[in-house]
Design a protein around this motif. Structure first.
Motif: not given
Length: 227
Positions: A102-103, A140-156, A158-165
């Motif tokens: 997840i980038h 344009r570059p497929h980069i999340v710049w300062f001032g933009e939302e982080v679209p993958k944060m919700e997915e990140a 979700k997986y963090t909340a399931q982590a065992e390590i």
């Protein structure tokens, strides 16, 4: 059933591949003003400068390869169900063979339409003003710049909340929203942090700190989990 391992990686993960990093002394931010090349305002004010900056980053990426640490993370898939959440925009994890990456901050090897974020194209070649997506809009570059939302944060989250390590490698945990992921790690999960620099934060008892670079730290991590 394999344990769920979530790995959060930052610039220190790719530094051993020889890529220019942003925050280190002599890094890219010493050469460029972040507002000029990594913010939505910079793009609006001087899009050619921004395109040229990322063209140089792509050219550099082609000349570098994943390091041993990236392959060590890939090997962890033999033991764990691995999800990588990375702040890095390079494709080293994928090139090393990791299956689930997840980038958070976008991907250097991709460009997209300025009007349609879902129109994404793979390229490591230069992109210029006047190069258009199929919808007729500038690429344009497929980069999340300062001032933009982080679209993958919700997915990140979700997986963090399931982590065992939860394993953190090569990030100072000073960049938000990525640093806030620690708040979503389950209380019963074990947390490991690998970073050669002293951490400027309080560490709860459930965190194991390995003060080493990415590759050396990963070797120590593998020893610890096998004991």
């Amino acid at each position: 059933m394999k344990q769920k391992l979530v790995v959060l990686t930052g610039a220190g993960m790719s530094a051993e591949s020889g890529l220019s990093t942003f925050r280190d002394s002599g890094g890219l931010w010493d050469q460029y003003d972040v507002k000029d090349v990594a913010s939505i305002e910079g793009w609006i004010n001087n899009p050619k400068l921004v395109q040229d900056f990322y063209n140089k980053r792509r050219a550099e990426l082609k000349d570098h390869s994943p390091n041993e640490g990236h392959y060590l993370i890939k090997e962890l898939e033999n033991i764990f169900q691995v999800t990588i959440i990375t702040q890095n925009v390079d494709n080293f994890h994928e090139r090393a063979g990791s299956q689930h990456v997840i980038h958070l901050h976008g991907e250097l090897s991709k460009v997209r339409s300025v009007k349609n974020p879902s129109l994404i194209y793979e390229t490591l070649e230069d992109v210029h003003m006047g190069d258009l997506a199929e919808d007729g809009n500038q690429l344009r570059p497929h980069i999340v710049w300062f001032g933009e939302e982080v679209p993958k944060m919700e997915e990140a989250v979700k997986y963090t909340a399931q982590a065992e390590i939860f394993l953190v490698i090569g990030t100072s945990l000073q960049v938000y929203p990525a640093a806030s992921l620690l708040n979503f790690v389950p209380h019963e999960a074990k947390i490991y942090i690998i970073d050669p620099n002293p951490l400027e934060m309080y560490l709860p008892e459930n965190i194991v700190y390995i003060q080493k670079g990415a590759t050396e730290g990963l070797k120590i991590f593998k020893q610890k989990i096998s004991n």
